[in-house]
Design an enzyme around this catalytic site. Structure first.
Site, PDB file in Angstrom:
ATOM      1  N   HIS A 181     -13.562  -2.261  -2.129  1.00  0.00           N
ATOM      2  CA  HIS A 181     -12.621  -1.889  -1.061  1.00  0.00           C
ATOM      3  C   HIS A 181     -13.000  -2.576   0.253  1.00  0.00           C
ATOM      4  O   HIS A 181     -12.862  -2.023   1.344  1.00  0.00           O
ATOM      5  CB  HIS A 181     -12.632  -0.361  -0.886  1.00  0.00           C
ATOM      6  N   SER A 190       0.835  -1.211   0.000  1.00  0.00           N
ATOM      7  CA  SER A 190       0.000   0.000   0.000  1.00  0.00           C
ATOM      8  C   SER A 190       0.866   1.255   0.000  1.00  0.00           C
ATOM      9  O   SER A 190       1.951   1.272   0.596  1.00  0.00           O
ATOM     10  CB  SER A 190      -0.881  -0.007   1.243  1.00  0.00           C
TER      11      SER A 190
END
Ligand SMILES: Cc1cc2nc3c(=O)[nH]c(=O)nc-3n(C[C@H](O)[C@H](O)[C@H](O)COP(=O)(O)O)c2cc1C
Length: 377
Positions: free
Chosen positions: A276, A109
């Protein structure tokens, strides 16, 4: 319960719940608003019934696939998860190593707790991808350059966070910026001395990719923590990114077949259909709802899905609907929180065993044998 006695991802989740302060567990476990999409993700998998053809020799089974020019040990990759350092110190690195040992890609990330360079150095045997959040064009350009220099060859642009989803658990718990220290949070942390000890020894996790950019850092760190992105990022900006990034580019967070078609037309190499993990637009459809339509227009280009994968059999379900592979979000992070690298490895090993068992029970020898006929009408 110990790591080795955890029989399922659900067991690892229970371990994580025990080991993490409530506010940290809720950050991991929760979704946006009423958590409708979060629950629907799981329900969509459970609603898909398998209809195996049996009496075929499946005594030898092989879950490997070739995707994006590489062999994966199974059609699974580890999804990007921000702030993983709150689950376990240097969590990103532990998970990246566990992914490497399991033979599957790891997506780092932008909001990682270990810098992209340190992960590249610390997990040299792992297939590493970098996930890009566009906080500002300037920072995004700098991150892309750094990822390139550090050897990343797959970039995953996440498009479903123009603003942060409204995560009420986090707001209620004070797990937001600025962190609110209340008697309840102090008590919560004090009740988890193992976690507190680990955090105290390693220092509180940083947004390591933004720690060295320049003086505007503090501002961009705060923006990333609040998930305040550049909401003006559009198709033109994606076209520019496509020109700048010379290697594989994926777009994550696609929820409409027209966006899928346009992204492919622009030269994007693959998609991640995703809501998500139910953390952004509550009420959004889930990846599985959209998958058959997108698989039909993908023309063989890879389509990954995520949201709610908790069992090996879910991999069969997703592939039978047309996915090329799945990403694991919380499933691996529960393992990380339960026991660092060994815990993340346990999550991946459980998934691998379950996938093998599900293949045997469906008399499948190869992943390529999975097709729509596996699903009950
Ligand atoms: C705690 C947490 C943090 C996340 N952070 C990111 C992130 O930084 N970037 C991103 O693209 N997706 C992020 N996601 C979404 C995951 O990549 C993935 O889409 C989602 O977790 C899949 O659902 P699952 O958790 O049910 O498997 C995050 C998810 C969780 C649970």
């Amino acid at each position: 319960m110990s790591l080795s006695s955890a029989l399922s991802i659900a067991d690892l989740r229970r371990l994580a719940q025990r080991r993490l302060p409530r506010m940290v567990f809720d950050y991991l476990d929760g979704g946006a608003e009423d958590e409708v999409s979060l629950r629907a993700n799981r329900a969509a998998f459970e609603a898909l019934r398998l209809q195996p053809r049996l009496l075929r020799d499946a005594s030898v089974r092989d879950p490997r696939v070739n995707l994006f020019g590489r062999e994966w040990a199974m059609p699974v990759a580890v999804a990007p998860v921000g702030l993983a350092g709150v689950f376990w110190p240097q969590g990103d690195l532990h998970t990246a190593r566990a992914a490497g040992r399991a033979g599957v890609p790891f997506i780092l990330s932008t909001a990682s707790s270990v810098s992209l360079e340190d992960v590249a150095r610390g997990a040299p045997d792992t297939e590493l991808w970098f996930q890009l959040y566009v906080i500002s064009r300037r920072i995004a350009d700098a991150l892309v350059e750094r990822a390139l220099a550090a050897g990343y060859r797959t970039l995953v642009l996440t498009i479903d966070v123009p603003v942060s989803g409204y995560r009420e658990r986090d707001l209620r718990n004070g797990f937001a910026q600025p962190f609110r220290v209340t008697p309840r949070t102090v008590l919560d942390v004090a009740r988890h001395p193992g976690w507190l000890w680990r955090m105290a020894r390693h220092g509180s996790p940083q947004l390591a990719n933004l720690a060295t950019v320049d003086a505007a850092d503090a501002e961009s760190q705060a923006a990333l923590l609040k998930r305040q992105m550049d909401a003006s990022f559009d198709w033109h900006a994606l076209a520019r990114l496509r020109e700048r990034w010379p290697h594989r580019l994926l777009v994550k967070g696609v929820l409409h077949p027209d966006d899928a078609r346009d992204a492919f037309a622009l030269g994007v190499d693959g998609l991640v259909l995703s809501n998500h993990g139910g953390r952004q637009l509550d009420g959004a459809l889930g990846a599985l709802d959209l998958l058959p339509r997108v698989a039909a227009l993908a023309g063989g280009r890879p389509v990954l899905v995520d949201g709610g994968v908790r069992r090996g059999v879910d991999v069969l379900r997703a592939l039978a609907l047309g996915a090329s592979g799945v990403l694991l979000g919380r499933a691996v992070q529960y393992g990380l929180a339960a026991g660092g690298e060994a815990g993340a490895g346990r999550a991946l090993a459980l998934l691998r065993e379950e996938l093998d068992r599900a293949m045997a029970l469906c008399a499948l020898r190869q992943i390529s044998e999975i097709g729509p006929d596996l699903l009950a009408p």
